[in-house]
Design an enzyme around this catalytic site. Structure first.
Site: not given
Ligand code: GLV
Length: 328
Positions: A243, A272, A291
Protein backbone atom coordinates in the site's frame (compact mmCIF):
# COMPACT_ATOMS: atom_id res chain seq x y z
CA UNK A 1 -30.59 -22.95 1.86
CA UNK A 2 -31.87 -19.45 2.62
CA UNK A 3 -32.43 -17.57 -0.63
CA UNK A 4 -31.05 -14.31 -1.92
CA UNK A 5 -33.94 -13.59 -4.31
CA UNK A 6 -35.04 -10.01 -4.16
CA UNK A 7 -32.13 -8.99 -1.96
CA UNK A 8 -30.57 -5.81 -3.29
CA UNK A 9 -26.87 -5.46 -3.90
CA UNK A 10 -24.64 -2.83 -5.44
CA UNK A 11 -21.42 -3.85 -7.18
CA UNK A 12 -19.14 -0.83 -7.42
CA UNK A 13 -17.40 -1.90 -10.68
CA UNK A 14 -17.62 -4.61 -13.32
CA UNK A 15 -15.57 -7.60 -12.10
CA UNK A 16 -14.82 -10.84 -13.99
CA UNK A 17 -17.85 -12.88 -15.01
CA UNK A 18 -16.52 -15.79 -12.91
CA UNK A 19 -18.04 -14.00 -9.93
CA UNK A 20 -20.31 -11.33 -11.36
CA UNK A 21 -22.59 -13.80 -13.15
CA UNK A 22 -23.46 -15.56 -9.87
CA UNK A 23 -24.28 -12.26 -8.19
CA UNK A 24 -26.43 -11.04 -11.07
CA UNK A 25 -28.21 -14.42 -11.35
CA UNK A 26 -28.99 -14.70 -7.67
CA UNK A 27 -29.83 -11.20 -6.49
CA UNK A 28 -31.37 -7.95 -7.50
CA UNK A 29 -27.99 -6.49 -8.49
CA UNK A 30 -26.95 -3.14 -9.84
CA UNK A 31 -23.46 -3.00 -11.32
CA UNK A 32 -21.60 0.29 -11.79
CA UNK A 33 -20.43 -0.17 -15.36
CA UNK A 34 -18.23 2.89 -15.84
CA UNK A 35 -14.45 2.76 -16.10
CA UNK A 36 -14.05 5.23 -13.24
CA UNK A 37 -15.53 4.70 -9.76
CA UNK A 38 -18.78 6.45 -8.82
CA UNK A 39 -18.34 9.75 -7.01
CA UNK A 40 -18.86 9.55 -3.26
CA UNK A 41 -22.24 11.24 -3.61
CA UNK A 42 -23.43 8.80 -6.26
CA UNK A 43 -22.02 5.84 -4.35
CA UNK A 44 -23.95 6.79 -1.21
CA UNK A 45 -27.14 7.14 -3.25
CA UNK A 46 -26.63 3.79 -4.98
CA UNK A 47 -26.08 1.79 -1.80
CA UNK A 48 -29.17 3.17 -0.02
CA UNK A 49 -31.41 0.25 0.88
CA UNK A 50 -28.91 -2.42 -0.22
CA UNK A 51 -28.55 -5.72 1.65
CA UNK A 52 -25.03 -6.27 0.35
CA UNK A 53 -22.27 -4.35 -1.39
CA UNK A 54 -19.33 -5.60 -3.38
CA UNK A 55 -16.61 -2.97 -3.10
CA UNK A 56 -13.13 -2.30 -4.44
CA UNK A 57 -10.14 -0.85 -2.63
CA UNK A 58 -11.06 2.54 -4.12
CA UNK A 59 -14.19 2.79 -1.96
CA UNK A 60 -13.95 4.16 1.54
CA UNK A 61 -16.32 2.06 3.60
CA UNK A 62 -16.81 3.95 6.85
CA UNK A 63 -19.65 4.78 9.24
CA UNK A 64 -21.06 7.33 6.77
CA UNK A 65 -21.17 4.63 4.08
CA UNK A 66 -22.91 2.18 6.43
CA UNK A 67 -25.42 4.86 7.51
CA UNK A 68 -26.16 5.64 3.89
CA UNK A 69 -26.77 1.97 3.12
CA UNK A 70 -29.15 1.54 6.07
CA UNK A 71 -29.63 -0.93 8.89
CA UNK A 72 -30.57 -3.81 6.54
CA UNK A 73 -26.96 -3.97 5.24
CA UNK A 74 -25.73 -7.48 5.96
CA UNK A 75 -22.45 -7.88 4.12
CA UNK A 76 -19.55 -5.94 2.63
CA UNK A 77 -17.51 -8.04 0.23
CA UNK A 78 -14.22 -6.43 -0.75
CA UNK A 79 -12.69 -7.43 -4.10
CA UNK A 80 -9.14 -7.30 -2.64
CA UNK A 81 -7.02 -9.01 -0.05
CA UNK A 82 -6.24 -5.65 1.61
CA UNK A 83 -9.05 -4.07 3.59
CA UNK A 84 -7.61 -0.78 4.83
CA UNK A 85 -10.45 0.92 2.92
CA UNK A 86 -13.00 -0.61 5.33
CA UNK A 87 -13.69 0.30 8.94
CA UNK A 88 -14.01 -3.33 10.02
CA UNK A 89 -14.55 -2.61 13.76
CA UNK A 90 -17.44 -0.30 12.81
CA UNK A 91 -18.96 -3.00 10.59
CA UNK A 92 -18.55 -5.53 13.41
CA UNK A 93 -20.32 -3.21 15.86
CA UNK A 94 -23.23 -3.08 13.45
CA UNK A 95 -23.28 -6.85 12.85
CA UNK A 96 -22.25 -6.46 9.20
CA UNK A 97 -20.10 -9.29 7.81
CA UNK A 98 -16.94 -8.29 5.95
CA UNK A 99 -15.06 -10.49 3.49
CA UNK A 100 -11.86 -10.26 1.44
CA UNK A 101 -10.07 -12.34 -1.23
CA UNK A 102 -6.76 -13.77 0.02
CA UNK A 103 -4.71 -16.61 -1.45
CA UNK A 104 -5.62 -16.43 -5.12
CA UNK A 105 -3.40 -13.42 -5.76
CA UNK A 106 -0.32 -14.51 -3.81
CA UNK A 107 1.77 -15.76 -6.72
CA UNK A 108 0.74 -13.00 -9.10
CA UNK A 109 1.66 -10.32 -6.56
CA UNK A 110 4.95 -11.98 -5.64
CA UNK A 111 5.80 -12.23 -9.35
CA UNK A 112 5.05 -8.54 -9.79
CA UNK A 113 7.17 -7.63 -6.77
CA UNK A 114 10.01 -9.61 -8.31
CA UNK A 115 9.48 -7.90 -11.67
CA UNK A 116 9.76 -4.53 -9.94
CA UNK A 117 12.83 -5.65 -8.01
CA UNK A 118 14.74 -6.81 -11.09
CA UNK A 119 13.52 -3.92 -13.26
CA UNK A 120 14.71 -1.36 -10.71
CA UNK A 121 17.99 -3.21 -10.03
CA UNK A 122 18.85 -3.62 -13.73
CA UNK A 123 17.40 -0.27 -14.88
CA UNK A 124 15.07 -1.92 -17.39
CA UNK A 125 12.62 0.97 -17.84
CA UNK A 126 15.43 3.48 -18.22
CA UNK A 127 17.03 1.25 -20.86
CA UNK A 128 13.75 0.85 -22.67
CA UNK A 129 13.20 4.60 -22.78
CA UNK A 130 16.79 5.09 -23.98
CA UNK A 131 16.26 2.75 -26.93
CA UNK A 132 12.89 4.25 -27.86
CA UNK A 133 14.34 7.75 -27.76
CA UNK A 134 16.96 6.65 -30.32
CA UNK A 135 19.80 7.33 -27.91
CA UNK A 136 21.40 3.89 -28.34
CA UNK A 137 24.55 4.65 -30.35
CA UNK A 138 26.98 1.93 -29.28
CA UNK A 139 27.70 -0.80 -26.71
CA UNK A 140 28.91 0.97 -23.59
CA UNK A 141 31.32 -0.76 -21.20
CA UNK A 142 30.50 1.77 -18.48
CA UNK A 143 26.86 2.41 -19.32
CA UNK A 144 23.60 1.18 -17.78
CA UNK A 145 25.27 -0.52 -14.83
CA UNK A 146 22.83 -1.93 -12.31
CA UNK A 147 22.89 -4.11 -9.20
CA UNK A 148 23.56 -7.83 -8.95
CA UNK A 149 20.92 -10.16 -7.54
CA UNK A 150 22.65 -13.49 -6.93
CA UNK A 151 23.70 -14.12 -3.36
CA UNK A 152 22.42 -10.75 -2.11
CA UNK A 153 20.26 -10.11 0.95
CA UNK A 154 16.51 -9.68 0.69
CA UNK A 155 14.64 -7.94 3.52
CA UNK A 156 10.93 -8.71 3.68
CA UNK A 157 8.75 -6.37 5.74
CA UNK A 158 5.62 -8.39 6.53
CA UNK A 159 6.30 -12.12 6.14
CA UNK A 160 2.77 -13.22 5.22
CA UNK A 161 1.75 -15.22 2.15
CA UNK A 162 3.06 -12.76 -0.44
CA UNK A 163 6.27 -11.95 1.41
CA UNK A 164 6.93 -15.68 1.74
CA UNK A 165 6.27 -16.27 -1.97
CA UNK A 166 8.72 -13.51 -2.97
CA UNK A 167 11.33 -14.79 -0.51
CA UNK A 168 10.93 -18.30 -1.91
CA UNK A 169 11.59 -17.06 -5.45
CA UNK A 170 14.65 -15.06 -4.37
CA UNK A 171 16.05 -17.82 -2.17
CA UNK A 172 15.45 -20.63 -4.67
CA UNK A 173 16.32 -18.78 -7.88
CA UNK A 174 18.92 -16.26 -6.76
CA UNK A 175 20.35 -17.85 -3.62
CA UNK A 176 19.56 -14.75 -1.58
CA UNK A 177 19.77 -14.60 2.20
CA UNK A 178 16.37 -13.73 3.60
CA UNK A 179 15.80 -11.37 6.53
CA UNK A 180 12.33 -10.50 7.68
CA UNK A 181 10.65 -8.07 9.99
CA UNK A 182 7.23 -8.99 11.32
CA UNK A 183 5.40 -8.94 14.65
CA UNK A 184 4.88 -12.67 14.26
CA UNK A 185 7.45 -15.35 13.81
CA UNK A 186 7.14 -17.28 10.54
CA UNK A 187 8.48 -20.74 11.29
CA UNK A 188 7.89 -22.02 7.76
CA UNK A 189 10.06 -19.19 6.37
CA UNK A 190 12.76 -19.96 8.89
CA UNK A 191 12.68 -23.68 8.18
CA UNK A 192 12.20 -23.69 4.41
CA UNK A 193 14.08 -20.51 3.44
CA UNK A 194 16.56 -20.12 6.31
CA UNK A 195 14.94 -16.74 6.90
CA UNK A 196 16.05 -14.76 9.92
CA UNK A 197 13.68 -12.55 11.91
CA UNK A 198 15.36 -9.20 12.68
CA UNK A 199 14.39 -5.77 13.96
CA UNK A 200 13.51 -3.08 11.46
CA UNK A 201 16.83 -1.21 11.70
CA UNK A 202 18.86 -4.37 11.13
CA UNK A 203 16.76 -5.23 8.11
CA UNK A 204 17.27 -1.74 6.67
CA UNK A 205 21.01 -1.75 7.28
CA UNK A 206 21.72 -5.23 5.97
CA UNK A 207 19.38 -5.71 3.01
CA UNK A 208 20.25 -5.14 -0.64
CA UNK A 209 16.56 -5.38 -1.51
CA UNK A 210 13.79 -4.28 0.82
CA UNK A 211 10.30 -5.40 -0.18
CA UNK A 212 7.11 -4.33 1.61
CA UNK A 213 4.29 -6.84 2.12
CA UNK A 214 2.67 -5.64 5.31
CA UNK A 215 -0.89 -4.32 5.86
CA UNK A 216 -1.46 -0.61 5.95
CA UNK A 217 -2.42 0.27 9.51
CA UNK A 218 -1.57 2.89 12.12
CA UNK A 219 1.78 1.28 12.85
CA UNK A 220 2.90 0.88 9.26
CA UNK A 221 1.61 4.22 7.92
CA UNK A 222 4.70 6.19 6.85
CA UNK A 223 7.13 3.62 8.29
CA UNK A 224 9.42 4.18 5.30
CA UNK A 225 10.39 7.79 6.00
CA UNK A 226 13.60 9.81 5.70
CA UNK A 227 15.08 8.12 8.78
CA UNK A 228 14.39 4.66 7.33
CA UNK A 229 15.82 5.45 3.89
CA UNK A 230 18.92 6.95 5.54
CA UNK A 231 19.58 3.61 7.24
CA UNK A 232 19.48 1.66 3.96
CA UNK A 233 22.50 0.90 1.77
CA UNK A 234 23.20 3.38 -1.02
CA UNK A 235 23.02 0.44 -3.40
CA UNK A 236 19.67 -0.78 -2.03
CA UNK A 237 16.47 -1.22 -4.02
CA UNK A 238 13.13 -0.49 -2.32
CA UNK A 239 10.03 -2.34 -3.56
CA UNK A 240 6.45 -1.68 -2.48
CA UNK A 241 3.58 -3.78 -3.82
CA UNK A 242 1.47 -3.47 -0.65
CA UNK A 243 0.00 0.00 0.00
CA UNK A 244 1.30 3.45 -0.96
CA UNK A 245 0.93 5.24 2.40
CA UNK A 246 3.45 2.82 3.97
CA UNK A 247 6.07 5.00 2.28
CA UNK A 248 6.43 8.72 2.92
CA UNK A 249 6.51 9.61 -0.73
CA UNK A 250 8.29 12.93 -0.38
CA UNK A 251 11.03 11.26 1.66
CA UNK A 252 11.27 8.43 -0.85
CA UNK A 253 11.67 10.97 -3.66
CA UNK A 254 14.45 12.75 -1.79
CA UNK A 255 16.22 9.46 -1.05
CA UNK A 256 16.08 8.47 -4.73
CA UNK A 257 17.11 11.89 -5.95
CA UNK A 258 19.98 12.25 -3.49
CA UNK A 259 21.36 8.76 -4.06
CA UNK A 260 20.58 7.58 -0.53
CA UNK A 261 19.19 4.43 -2.14
CA UNK A 262 19.80 3.12 -5.66
CA UNK A 263 16.26 2.68 -6.99
CA UNK A 264 12.65 1.88 -6.20
CA UNK A 265 9.98 -0.28 -7.80
CA UNK A 266 6.45 0.71 -6.88
CA UNK A 267 3.11 -0.87 -7.65
CA UNK A 268 1.44 1.46 -5.15
CA UNK A 269 1.65 5.19 -4.52
CA UNK A 270 0.12 7.80 -2.25
CA UNK A 271 -2.21 9.05 -3.58
CA UNK A 272 -3.40 6.67 -6.26
CA UNK A 273 -3.36 7.33 -9.09
CA UNK A 274 -0.04 9.14 -8.82
CA UNK A 275 -0.31 12.59 -10.43
CA UNK A 276 1.65 13.22 -13.64
CA UNK A 277 3.35 16.19 -11.94
CA UNK A 278 4.44 14.12 -8.92
CA UNK A 279 8.25 14.39 -8.71
CA UNK A 280 8.42 10.58 -8.46
CA UNK A 281 7.26 10.28 -12.06
CA UNK A 282 10.31 12.21 -13.30
CA UNK A 283 12.88 10.10 -11.49
CA UNK A 284 14.75 7.68 -13.79
CA UNK A 285 15.51 5.36 -10.87
CA UNK A 286 11.86 4.81 -9.96
CA UNK A 287 9.87 2.09 -11.72
CA UNK A 288 6.15 2.75 -11.46
CA UNK A 289 3.21 0.53 -12.40
CA UNK A 290 -0.49 1.21 -11.72
CA UNK A 291 -1.37 -1.15 -8.81
CA UNK A 292 -1.45 -4.31 -10.90
CA UNK A 293 -0.15 -6.94 -8.45
CA UNK A 294 -3.20 -9.17 -8.85
CA UNK A 295 -3.76 -8.43 -12.54
CA UNK A 296 -3.56 -11.93 -14.02
CA UNK A 297 -6.41 -14.02 -15.40
CA UNK A 298 -6.48 -16.64 -12.67
CA UNK A 299 -6.01 -14.16 -9.82
CA UNK A 300 -8.75 -11.84 -10.93
CA UNK A 301 -11.11 -14.74 -11.69
CA UNK A 302 -10.32 -16.25 -8.30
CA UNK A 303 -10.91 -12.92 -6.57
CA UNK A 304 -14.24 -12.54 -8.37
CA UNK A 305 -15.37 -16.01 -7.30
CA UNK A 306 -14.43 -15.47 -3.68
CA UNK A 307 -15.95 -11.98 -3.58
CA UNK A 308 -19.22 -13.34 -5.04
CA UNK A 309 -19.26 -16.29 -2.61
CA UNK A 310 -18.58 -13.97 0.34
CA UNK A 311 -21.38 -11.66 -0.77
CA UNK A 312 -23.94 -14.44 -1.28
CA UNK A 313 -23.00 -16.19 1.97
CA UNK A 314 -23.39 -12.93 3.86
CA UNK A 315 -26.81 -12.31 2.33
CA UNK A 316 -27.87 -15.80 3.41
CA UNK A 317 -26.53 -15.29 6.92
CA UNK A 318 -23.90 -18.00 6.40
CA UNK A 319 -20.17 -17.98 7.22
CA UNK A 320 -18.11 -16.22 4.56
CA UNK A 321 -15.36 -18.11 2.69
CA UNK A 322 -12.88 -15.45 3.84
CA UNK A 323 -14.44 -13.71 6.79
CA UNK A 324 -12.62 -10.79 8.41
CA UNK A 325 -14.94 -10.38 11.41
CA UNK A 326 -16.37 -13.78 12.41
CA UNK A 327 -18.06 -13.93 15.80
CA UNK A 328 -15.49 -14.49 18.57
C1 GLV B 1 -4.79 -5.33 -3.94
O1 GLV B 1 -4.05 -4.43 -3.65
C2 GLV B 1 -5.44 -6.14 -2.97
O2 GLV B 1 -5.39 -5.81 -1.76
O3 GLV B 1 -6.05 -7.15 -3.36
Amino acid sequence: MPGTDGLRVFVTRRIPAAGLDKVVDECDAEVWDEPLPPSREVLLEKIAGCDGVLTLLTEKVDAEFMDAAGSQLKVISNFAVGFNNIDVPEATRRGIRVGNTPGVLTDATADLAFALLISAARRIIEGNQYVRADRWKTWEPLGHIGQDLCGKTLGIVGMGRIGFALAKRCRGGWDMQVLYHDKHRNEAAEKELDALQVDFDTLLAESDFVSVHTDLNEETHGMFDAAAFAKMKKTAVFVNSARGPIQNQRDLCDALRNGEIFAAGLDVTDPEPVRADDPLVELPNCVLVPHVGSATVSSRNGMAEIAADNLLAGLRGQPLRHWLNPPQ
